[in-house]
Design an enzyme around this catalytic site. Structure first.
Site: not given
Length: 432
Positions: A15, A132, A137, A139, A204, A208, A305
């Protein structure tokens, strides 16, 4: 990099990889204007070379299945690791760094587990290891902490870092759905994986948070000691009752600094409805930073995404591809960051929400209130609902003033052992 064409080697073409390729194709003129160079995807490492791809980078792109063909190719200037997982990704990144090639990755789990090792190797080799896309994602939170707020002492960082969990809780809040139906809706819309364990169990977000702690405080907070609680126990009853008190349930990742020590964790919490993070709905992410000079800063956007995450990957590529770029991987000069001084989670102080399910009989409220008093837990509000029509007991909700987590857990343990208690207590922290 003193070259007019930067050749990229992509490890993984799912993706995010296809999103990156699409952005490079569609924005090629804009990238060249910004960078003064052309980006070219030279090689792609995949498991199945015969699989049909939605995006074909270009006729010059070669698809390979052997990682050595990617990493050791002298024509590949930079390696972009987008395959996920731990073992193979670790091998790709390690070998690329030893070949003195810049690496861009979106692999939060690997960096949370092996970050100190990999960042140390990158510094030894004088190359960049940028990430990054590993957090939130699209941001730009990594750049913000590493560069824009590098002169600030960060007092706290509170975030909604998992879009799947936030979508589920938003559906339960807005539509009154139960957890399983909201999870299925997330799967149907592509917001949740077939196995959503990492998302709903808070792991998850924990990966982060470890990366953000490293950037914000220049220390290594081991993932193995980070307190983590997910949302699989969330019920529509508690969301509805919390709403009656003016609160919204969110999965929160938070770190706070107190006298050089860090208090951190991932946990579901109730936020006042007027709290800025309570308004973050659906699959979106947000991070609220409190710096000693800048004050409060909030970043908000899509946390996953193909294009949002691909955009973050591309930003790292551009940063490392510029002429005379000096890598700044962690934002700190130390080769190995020191271990964080940690405040034990039992010492955390906050307000609390409790829901007990008990038999409908005299003396229950007095007994529960008595235990709470013995543990110095002051009651702010209490509501007792009518008995369940099918005889499943009476729900009793308490909101407390500030109390220490250790005292709360002891009190709940005692209350759960009462004969009139029908089900284990439900407990959430209240923030704000």
């Amino acid at each position: 990099m003193q070259k007019k064409v930067i050749n990229l080697g992509l490890a993984g073409f799912g993706t995010v990889g296809t999103g990156l390729a699409r952005i490079i194709q569609e924005n090629s003129d804009w990238i060249k204007r910004r960078l003064g160079k052309e980006l070219r995807i030279q090689k792609i490492l995949v498991r199945d070379p015969n699989k049909k791809r939605a995006v074909i980078p270009g006729p010059e792109t070669k698809v390979v299945t052997n990682l050595e063909e990617l990493v050791f190719d002298p024509q590949v200037d930079m390696v972009v690791e987008l395959m996920g997982g731990l073992e193979t990704a670790h091998t790709v990144i390690t070998r690329a760094l030893k070949e003195k090639k810049h690496v861009v990755t979106a692999n939060k789990a690997l960096l949370a587990e092996k970050g100190n090792e990999l960042f140390s190797l990158a510094q030894e080799q004088g190359v960049g290891l940028y990430y990054e896309a590993s957090v939130a994602g699209g941001i730009p939170i990594v750049q913000t902490l590493r560069e824009s707020l590098s002169g600030d002492r960060i007092r706290s960082l509170t975030g909604i870092l998992n879009g799947t969990a936030n979508f589920i809780l938003s559906e339960m809040t807005r539509k009154g759905q139960d957890f399983e139906n909201a999870l299925q809706a997330a799967k149907d819309l592509g917001y949740a994986e077939a196995d959503p364990t990492l998302d709903i169990d808070g792991l998850d977000a924990a990966h982060k948070l470890v990366l953000l702690i490293r950037l914000a405080y220049g220390v290594d907070y081991p993932l193995s000691i980070l307190p983590v609680q997910g949302i699989s126990g969330a019920s529509s009853m508690d969301i509805t009752m919390a709403a009656e008190f003016g609160y919204t349930l969110k999965l929160i990742a938070q770190v706070r600094e107190k006298s050089g020590h860090l208090q951190a964790g991932v946990f579901p919490a109730l936020l006042p409805n007027d709290h800025i993070l309570a308004k973050v709905e659906g699959p979106y992410n947000s991070v609220l930073i409190d710096g000693n000079a800048v004050g409060q800063v909030m970043l908000y956007g899509q946390g996953a995404g193909d294009l949002p995450t691909g955009s973050a990957v591309l930003a790292d590529i551009l940063a490392l591809a510029r002429d005379n770029a000096v890598p700044n991987n962690t934002g700190f000069l130390e080769k190995v960051l020191p271990r964080a001084e940690v405040i034990r989670p039992e010492l955390a102080i906050s307000r609390h929400y409790f829901r007990f399910t008990a038999q409908d009989k005299p003396g229950v409220l007095a007994a529960v209130a008595g235990v709470m008093s013995e543990h110095n837990i002051s009651i702010a509000q209490v509501v007792q609902k009518e008995s369940h029509p099918q005889g499943r007991g009476v729900p009793i909700v308490f909101l407390t003033h500030k109390a220490q987590a250790e005292a709360v857990h002891r009190a709940l343990g005692e209350i759960d052992r009462f004969e009139f208690t029908i089900a284990p207590a439900v407990h959430y922290r209240i923030l704000g």
